[in-house]
Design a protein around this motif. Structure first.
Motif, short mmCIF file in Angstrom:
data_model
loop_
_atom_site.label_atom_id
_atom_site.label_comp_id
_atom_site.label_asym_id
_atom_site.label_seq_id
_atom_site.Cartn_x
_atom_site.Cartn_y
_atom_site.Cartn_z
N PHE A 55 3.46 10.94 -6.83
CA PHE A 55 3.19 10.13 -6.34
C PHE A 55 2.90 10.43 -4.93
O PHE A 55 3.30 9.88 -3.43
N HIS A 56 1.21 10.35 -4.35
CA HIS A 56 0.49 10.47 -3.77
C HIS A 56 0.44 9.37 -2.78
O HIS A 56 0.45 7.96 -3.48
N GLU A 57 -0.58 8.59 -1.78
CA GLU A 57 -1.14 8.76 -1.47
C GLU A 57 -0.44 7.62 -0.77
O GLU A 57 -0.40 6.32 -0.61
N LYS A 58 0.95 7.79 -0.56
CA LYS A 58 2.28 6.69 0.49
C LYS A 58 2.86 7.36 1.33
O LYS A 58 3.86 7.48 1.80
N ASP A 59 1.95 8.38 1.90
CA ASP A 59 2.36 8.42 3.47
C ASP A 59 3.52 9.39 3.93
O ASP A 59 4.16 9.96 4.36
N ASN A 60 3.20 10.42 2.35
CA ASN A 60 4.23 11.54 2.71
C ASN A 60 3.23 12.79 2.32
O ASN A 60 2.69 12.58 1.57
N ASP B 131 3.94 14.81 -1.13
CA ASP B 131 3.00 14.24 -2.57
C ASP B 131 1.39 14.40 -2.44
O ASP B 131 0.82 15.09 -3.77
N ASP B 132 1.03 13.80 -1.34
CA ASP B 132 -0.41 14.21 -1.55
C ASP B 132 -0.84 15.67 -1.26
O ASP B 132 -1.90 16.48 -1.83
N ARG C 252 2.42 3.07 -10.50
CA ARG C 252 4.12 3.50 -9.95
C ARG C 252 4.83 2.87 -9.42
O ARG C 252 5.71 3.00 -9.21
N LEU C 253 3.98 1.02 -8.78
CA LEU C 253 5.17 0.46 -7.71
C LEU C 253 4.79 -0.83 -8.50
O LEU C 253 3.93 -1.14 -9.25
N ASN D 125 5.64 13.38 6.85
CA ASN D 125 6.02 11.81 7.47
C ASN D 125 5.88 10.99 8.55
O ASN D 125 6.87 11.21 9.10
#
Length: 344
Positions: free
Chosen positions: A12-17, A20-21, A41-42, A211
């Motif tokens: 779940f990377h590249e989602k401002d977390n 996960d990155d 994923r979305l 985040n």
């Protein structure tokens, strides 16, 4: 090296977390030259005709489940099945994944009492399954699966080499979808009491966000105290910031993981069971205070004790992280052999 080494990556990377990155960056660092295609994923990534992301993932490749709490969550079970379907089952690896504890009653946990059993036929066909910590091993054993602890993949990132600043305490708050006690403002209030007490004793603070949405909680805790709040560009930078600190008060899971990579003593605010799972993996259960039991006085006591025993804590933490890095290296070596890829 194989000219067409490709993985379909589920995370779940590249989602401002940044957590996960951190996992994604760690996995990529272990597979140099490999093409990474994300499993969609979305909802907007599943547009029809099939999205470019889905078409890329559909090519024959190895499915790699990144770290993070994926197993035991319905949402990720559906994505794992999609990944298996589109990658033609050439290879299947889950390295350092977390298992959602069904005993946790978070509002957004995505895990019912029977959810974990539905993962058994999926994971039973994997080439390798390793997990973040001992609790994850126990949960998989309950459904008849065997796994070893390798630790979170982010532990294999480069160790920061920075001098420690005496008296500097890092602060990270953030709770994801929910937390024990369901009271994020109450936790920030108690941490604020501790911050003001420690500041009165001469300690300085720096906020380190994992985040951007967590800023409001750190600002609440820093009320009345002068401190910078940083948003690190990446996990390596975040680990360096934690490495500068004499100690840290952390909440987000990967704040604790990157602090461990830097040997930094922590007080870990256990907002979900995954924090305990990781702490057990590095023999650091004593750092935990659950968020439904946290008080300012308890945080102050833990910080002061950590500072007094910092030399021993740092040595113990480094030895535990070294052990897990060796385990992770073995897992990624096996994956590189499957892909026909040389080590970086």
């Amino acid at each position: 090296m194989s000219q067409d080494a490709t993985v379909a990556y589920l995370g779940f990377h590249e989602k401002d977390n940044l957590g996960d990155d951190a996992i994604y960056d760690a996995v990529k660092s272990q597979l140099p030259g490999v093409v990474f295609n994300d499993v969609p994923r979305l909802a907007h990534e599943f547009v029809f005709p099939p999205s470019a992301a889905l078409e890329r993932a559909r090519r024959p490749s190895t499915l790699v489940m990144g770290g993070g709490t994926l197993v035991g969550v319905r949402y990720f079970r559906l994505l794992a099945r999609l990944g298996l379907a589109v990658t033609k089952n050439i290879g299947k690896y889950a390295i350092g994944v977390g298992v959602q504890d069904p005993g946790y009653g978070g509002r957004g946990s995505g895990s019912g009492r029977s959810e974990l059993t539905k993962w058994k036929p999926i994971l039973a066909g994997f080439d390798s399954v390793s997990v973040r910590g001992p609790r994850s091993v126990e949960l998989l054993a309950d459904i008849g699966l065997t796994a070893q602890v390798t630790g979170d993949p982010a532990l294999i990132l480069p160790r920061p080499e920075v001098p420690v600043t005496d008296g500097l305490i890092g602060l990270n708050l953030g709770y994801g979808d929910d937390l024990w006690g369901h009271d994020p403002a109450g936790v920030a209030e108690q941490v604020g009491i501790a911050v003001r007490e420690l500041a009165g004793r001469g300690h300085r603070f720096v906020g380190i966000l994992m985040n951007p949405s967590d800023r409001k909680w750190v600002e609440m805790a820093f009320a009345g105290v002068q401190a910078d709040i940083l948003v690190p560009a990446d996990a390596v930078t975040a680990a360096r910031e934690f490495g500068r600190c004499s100690a840290a008060i952390v909440c987000r899971l990967h704040a604790g993981i990157l602090a461990a990579l830097a040997d930094t003593p922590v007080v870990s605010l256990e907002y979900q069971p995954k924090c305990r799972d990781f702490a057990l993996s590095i023999d650091d259960e004593g750092s935990l205070i659950r968020t439904d039991r946290v008080t300012g006085a308890a945080v102050v006591d833990r910080v002061l004790n950590s500072l007094a025993d910092a030399t021993a804590i740092r040595a113990t933490k480094r030895a535990a992280v070294d052990r897990l890095r060796t385990q992770l290296d073995a897992e990624y070596s096996a994956l590189r052999r499957q892909l026909g890829v040389a080590a970086g």
